[in-house]
Design a protein around this motif. Structure first.
Motif, PDB file in Angstrom:
ATOM      1  N   GLN A 175       2.152  40.978  72.121  1.00  0.00           N
ATOM      2  CA  GLN A 175       1.798  42.142  72.931  1.00  0.00           C
ATOM      3  C   GLN A 175       0.280  42.260  73.077  1.00  0.00           C
ATOM      4  N   ARG A 176      -0.464  41.943  72.028  1.00  0.00           N
ATOM      5  CA  ARG A 176      -1.929  41.978  72.113  1.00  0.00           C
ATOM      6  C   ARG A 176      -2.447  40.895  73.047  1.00  0.00           C
ATOM      7  N   ILE A 177      -1.911  39.713  72.926  1.00  0.00           N
ATOM      8  CA  ILE A 177      -2.406  38.585  73.716  1.00  0.00           C
ATOM      9  C   ILE A 177      -2.141  38.797  75.205  1.00  0.00           C
ATOM     10  N   TYR A 178      -0.956  39.245  75.545  1.00  0.00           N
ATOM     11  CA  TYR A 178      -0.568  39.350  76.953  1.00  0.00           C
ATOM     12  C   TYR A 178      -0.670  40.767  77.515  1.00  0.00           C
ATOM     13  N   ASN A 179      -1.286  41.673  76.781  1.00  0.00           N
ATOM     14  CA  ASN A 179      -1.431  43.069  77.220  1.00  0.00           C
ATOM     15  C   ASN A 179      -0.101  43.647  77.689  1.00  0.00           C
ATOM     16  N   ALA A 180       0.897  43.555  76.854  1.00  0.00           N
ATOM     17  CA  ALA A 180       2.245  44.000  77.209  1.00  0.00           C
ATOM     18  C   ALA A 180       2.660  45.170  76.323  1.00  0.00           C
ATOM     19  N   LYS A 181       1.816  46.169  76.234  1.00  0.00           N
ATOM     20  CA  LYS A 181       2.145  47.332  75.417  1.00  0.00           C
ATOM     21  C   LYS A 181       3.354  48.037  76.003  1.00  0.00           C
ATOM     22  N   GLY A 182       4.297  48.354  75.158  1.00  0.00           N
ATOM     23  CA  GLY A 182       5.486  49.084  75.584  1.00  0.00           C
ATOM     24  C   GLY A 182       6.567  48.211  76.203  1.00  0.00           C
ATOM     25  N   GLN A 183       6.350  46.912  76.283  1.00  0.00           N
ATOM     26  CA  GLN A 183       7.354  46.007  76.854  1.00  0.00           C
ATOM     27  C   GLN A 183       8.234  45.455  75.729  1.00  0.00           C
ATOM     28  N   ASP A 184       9.509  45.267  76.033  1.00  0.00           N
ATOM     29  CA  ASP A 184      10.426  44.672  75.062  1.00  0.00           C
ATOM     30  C   ASP A 184      10.388  43.154  75.227  1.00  0.00           C
ATOM     31  N   MET A 185       9.747  42.475  74.283  1.00  0.00           N
ATOM     32  CA  MET A 185       9.565  41.034  74.385  1.00  0.00           C
ATOM     33  C   MET A 185      10.791  40.239  73.921  1.00  0.00           C
ATOM     34  N   THR A 186      11.814  40.915  73.461  1.00  0.00           N
ATOM     35  CA  THR A 186      13.010  40.204  73.027  1.00  0.00           C
ATOM     36  C   THR A 186      14.023  40.045  74.149  1.00  0.00           C
ATOM     37  N   LYS A 187      13.774  40.664  75.306  1.00  0.00           N
ATOM     38  CA  LYS A 187      14.703  40.569  76.433  1.00  0.00           C
ATOM     39  C   LYS A 187      14.182  39.549  77.433  1.00  0.00           C
ATOM     40  N   PHE A 188      15.103  38.971  78.169  1.00  0.00           N
ATOM     41  CA  PHE A 188      14.748  37.998  79.200  1.00  0.00           C
ATOM     42  C   PHE A 188      14.110  38.747  80.366  1.00  0.00           C
ATOM     43  N   PRO A 189      13.030  38.228  80.932  1.00  0.00           N
ATOM     44  CA  PRO A 189      12.351  38.948  82.014  1.00  0.00           C
ATOM     45  C   PRO A 189      13.191  38.981  83.288  1.00  0.00           C
ATOM     46  N   VAL A 190      12.928  40.013  84.094  1.00  0.00           N
ATOM     47  CA  VAL A 190      13.607  40.166  85.371  1.00  0.00           C
ATOM     48  C   VAL A 190      12.615  39.786  86.469  1.00  0.00           C
ATOM     49  N   PHE A 191      13.019  38.887  87.325  1.00  0.00           N
ATOM     50  CA  PHE A 191      12.165  38.437  88.407  1.00  0.00           C
ATOM     51  C   PHE A 191      12.624  39.074  89.705  1.00  0.00           C
ATOM     52  N   ASN A 192      11.676  39.611  90.461  1.00  0.00           N
ATOM     53  CA  ASN A 192      11.971  40.189  91.763  1.00  0.00           C
ATOM     54  C   ASN A 192      11.183  39.414  92.817  1.00  0.00           C
ATOM     55  N   PHE A 193      11.893  38.608  93.573  1.00  0.00           N
ATOM     56  CA  PHE A 193      11.255  37.823  94.616  1.00  0.00           C
ATOM     57  C   PHE A 193      11.466  38.525  95.950  1.00  0.00           C
ATOM     58  N   THR A 194      10.397  38.683  96.693  1.00  0.00           N
ATOM     59  CA  THR A 194      10.496  39.287  98.018  1.00  0.00           C
ATOM     60  C   THR A 194       9.928  38.310  99.043  1.00  0.00           C
ATOM     61  N   ASP A 195      10.481  38.352 100.234  1.00  0.00           N
ATOM     62  CA  ASP A 195       9.977  37.502 101.301  1.00  0.00           C
ATOM     63  C   ASP A 195       8.691  38.094 101.845  1.00  0.00           C
TER      64      ASP A 195
END
Length: 140
Positions: free
Chosen positions: A82-102
């Motif tokens: 969380q410190r390295i990637y500035n991901a405060k408050g993110q759950d790092m144990t879950k698979f990320p969700v990708f949202n692709f838009t055209d």
């Protein structure tokens, strides 16, 4: 009489061999199913998987059979990420969700292209008129 007996036994043996050969392919499936049901290693593997599934349900999504040292080490690693990637408050144990838009595309103005194409055609026609390759070098 002995020759007839030998001939009949050869025919019976040949017939039995063909039947055994045909039935072997059919019975091999049943034999394999019976042997896998009694395979002790496979039974042990399946029982351990079921035991782990039961423990993971009771743990509620946390590490199964983890010592406090292991839990602290995992928490330290998550905080480090969380410190390295500035991901405060993110759950790092879950698979990320990708949202692709055209991407939005802007319309292309074909008027300029048509004008340029007409100019190129005119230039080619002028060059063909000016081309002197079909003029003979001598006069008759």
């Amino acid at each position: 009489m002995l020759t007839q007996l030998v001939a009949r036994s050869a025919a019976v043996r040949s017939c039995l061999w063909h039947q055994l050969h045909r039935n072997l392919g059919v019975t091999a499936v049943f034999i394999q199913k019976a042997s896998t049901a009694t395979d002790p290693i496979q039974q042990l593997f399946v029982s351990k998987i079921r035991e782990y599934a039961q423990k993971s349900k009771s743990a509620g999504g946390k590490l199964v059979d983890a010592t406090p040292d292991q839990q602290k080490a995992m928490q330290d690693e998550l905080e480090k990420i969380q410190r390295i990637y500035n991901a405060k408050g993110q759950d790092m144990t879950k698979f990320p969700v990708f949202n692709f838009t055209d991407p939005t595309l802007e319309p292309v103005d074909l008027g300029d292209i048509k004008m340029e194409l007409a100019e190129v055609k005119d230039e080619v026609a002028q060059e063909e008129e000016d081309d002197i390759t079909n003029v003979p070098y001598f006069e008759l």
